[in-house]
Design an enzyme around this catalytic site. Structure first.
Site, PDB file in Angstrom:
ATOM      1  N   LYS A 198       0.902  -1.185  -0.033  1.00 32.41           N
ATOM      2  CA  LYS A 198       0.052  -0.045  -0.134  1.00 32.41           C
ATOM      3  C   LYS A 198       0.988   1.175  -0.022  1.00 32.41           C
ATOM      4  O   LYS A 198       1.773   1.345   0.624  1.00 32.41           O
ATOM      5  CB  LYS A 198      -0.929  -0.038   1.087  1.00 32.41           C
ATOM      6  CG  LYS A 198      -1.589   1.409   1.420  1.00 32.41           C
ATOM      7  CD  LYS A 198      -2.903   1.484   0.633  1.00 32.41           C
ATOM      8  CE  LYS A 198      -3.619   2.759   0.959  1.00 32.41           C
ATOM      9  NZ  LYS A 198      -4.359   2.908   2.355  1.00 32.41           N
ATOM     10  N   ASP A 331     -13.006   1.540   3.553  1.00 33.89           N
ATOM     11  CA  ASP A 331     -12.325   2.184   4.876  1.00 33.89           C
ATOM     12  C   ASP A 331     -12.603   1.960   6.120  1.00 33.89           C
ATOM     13  O   ASP A 331     -12.537   3.180   7.018  1.00 33.89           O
ATOM     14  CB  ASP A 331     -12.123   3.737   4.339  1.00 33.89           C
ATOM     15  CG  ASP A 331     -10.618   4.270   4.529  1.00 33.89           C
ATOM     16  OD1 ASP A 331      -9.612   3.528   5.231  1.00 33.89           O
ATOM     17  OD2 ASP A 331     -10.347   5.744   4.380  1.00 33.89           O
TER      18      ASP A 331
END
Ligand SMILES: [Zn+2]
Length: 415
Positions: A198, A331
């Site tokens: 990421k 998220d």
């Protein structure tokens, strides 16, 4: 372009995976949108062996499931080790061991909400690696996980800790400036067990002192990261709110752009051309604006969210209408875990059909993770990850917020 991959262990190795069958009143075929009546899903060692009309399956009496069955859902953007109450300065009081405990709790909450697979894109240290391994070993309950470990980012950027003054000398673990230090960080994360990389391409909402729309990693840095990650068999997810960073990340070859809030027509065109997935978290804006301040989010974070929340939803509509590939990601951690399915209604409100929203959380998210045919679908060879809702999710997509049955790898987790 989209090379690769996954040499990843995709299995819950928990003691003897079960063999049996479930008989569903109704079964949603997520590929076609057809709802079939009275279907039996048979499985052996936790893997589906047959799906068909009831009565065609083997010996043992099947588990009766009332309602509409569908494959376990996938959230491609979660943070199981983070809680929304730990934002801003509150987060400084949460130790790494405590984050791991949070993750154990949130993994179970997420699983019982019907999300049997997740991609965890950002955790402190390697807390997410430990949780994934604990789940795979059968020690704790949780979704099948791909994890990134600490996200990579620039000094002072979205991945860094910018809350403390200089004399504390606090730099987040994933900070790496320049192509070779960034390559080193990719190698280090892989050494300690991550499934994907990421990166923070642009600024963020919940970080102090940066701007969501402003580029952080340069194209050159991202190209080095993607090259290194792909060579080592790992995909790359890029956090990018900003218009330029979205394009740079796509050109660098990332596999998904997270948030994509300020994507423009050129960015959408590039995403389609490169086959890059967009993972646009269009539910949590509501939560941040209503509860963020009480949760400890910085005033500047609330202001930043006001600046991009609505635009992100409008751009979601444009990207979808233009035919960009979209995978479901929320998220979670920014808002409370377990509420993941609240995003379905937003995706429908902003242009998807109900079936398309469900496909984003099944077929598309599985494809993004390199797990097509294994998760997000119920066919011979896929994991026996089955959920059920009361009513028809193609008529009322909010039924997915009230999952009444969860099976994972043939083991009933909620009934
Ligand atoms: Zn995130």
């Amino acid at each position: 372009m989209r090379t690769i991959l996954l040499p990843l262990a995709l299995c819950l190795t928990a003691a003897a995976a079960p063999t049996g069958a479930v008989r569903c009143d109704k079964l949603l075929d997520v590929k076609t949108g057809t709802i079939l009546a009275d279907q039996t899903i048979s499985f052996a060692d936790g893997v589906v062996t047959a799906v068909g009309p009831a009565g065609t399956a083997g010996q043992a009496p099947p588990i009766a499931v009332h309602g509409t069955c569908l494959p376990g859902l996938i959230d491609a953007h979660v943070h199981l080790t983070f809680n929304p109450t730990d934002e801003g300065y509150n987060g400084l009081g949460v130790s790494i061991p405590r984050q791991t405990v949070n993750g154990v709790h949130n993994a179970r909450v997420t699983l019982l909400a019907g999300f049997t697979t997740v991609r965890n894109v950002g955790a402190d240290d390697f807390t997410d690696v430990a949780i994934r391994d604990g789940i795979n070993a059968g020690d704790i309950d949780g979704p099948r996980m791909q994890v990134s470990g600490p996200p990579l980012g620039i000094t002072g950027g979205h991945a860094d800790n910018n809350l403390l003054p200089y004399e504390y000398h606090d730099t987040a673990m994933g900070v790496a400036d320049g192509p070779w230090p960034a390559r080193h960080k990719v190698r280090e994360n892989i050494k300690y067990g991550v499934d994907l990389i990421k990166i923070m391409a642009s600024g963020g909402v919940l970080s102090k002192g940066d701007t969501p729309g402003a580029p952080q990693y340069t194209l050159e840095e991202m190209q080095a990261i993607v090259d290194e990650a792909h060579r080592l068999g790992r995909r790359v997810a890029a956090h990018a709110h900003g218009t330029q960073s979205i394009k740079d990340a796509i050109i660098a070859g990332v596999n998904s752009v997270e948030h994509a809030s300020l994507i423009d027509d050129e960015g959408i065109r590039l995403a389609k051309q490169h086959g890059t997935y967009l993972v646009m978290d269009i539910y949590n804006d509501d939560y941040i604006l209503q509860h963020g301040a009480a949760a400890g989010m910085l005033p500047e974070s609330i202001e930043k969210e006001k600046g991009i929340g609505r635009l992100q939803r409008e751009n979601f509509r444009r990207a979808h209408a233009a035919g960009a590939r979209i995978a479901f990601g929320t998220d979670a951690g920014v808002y409370p875990h377990g509420d993941n399915a609240k995003q379905f209604a937003k995706m429908v409100q902003w242009g998807m059909t109900k079936l398309e929203a469900i496909q984003a959380a099944t077929l598309s998210a599985a494809d993004l993770m390199g797990w097509s045919g294994k998760v997000g679908i119920l066919v011979p060879g896929s994991y026996a990850d089955v959920i059920a809702v009361q009513g028809n999710p193609l008529e009322d997509v909010t039924t997915l917020e009230r999952v009444t049955f969860v099976m994972q790898g043939g083991t009933v987790k909620k009934q």
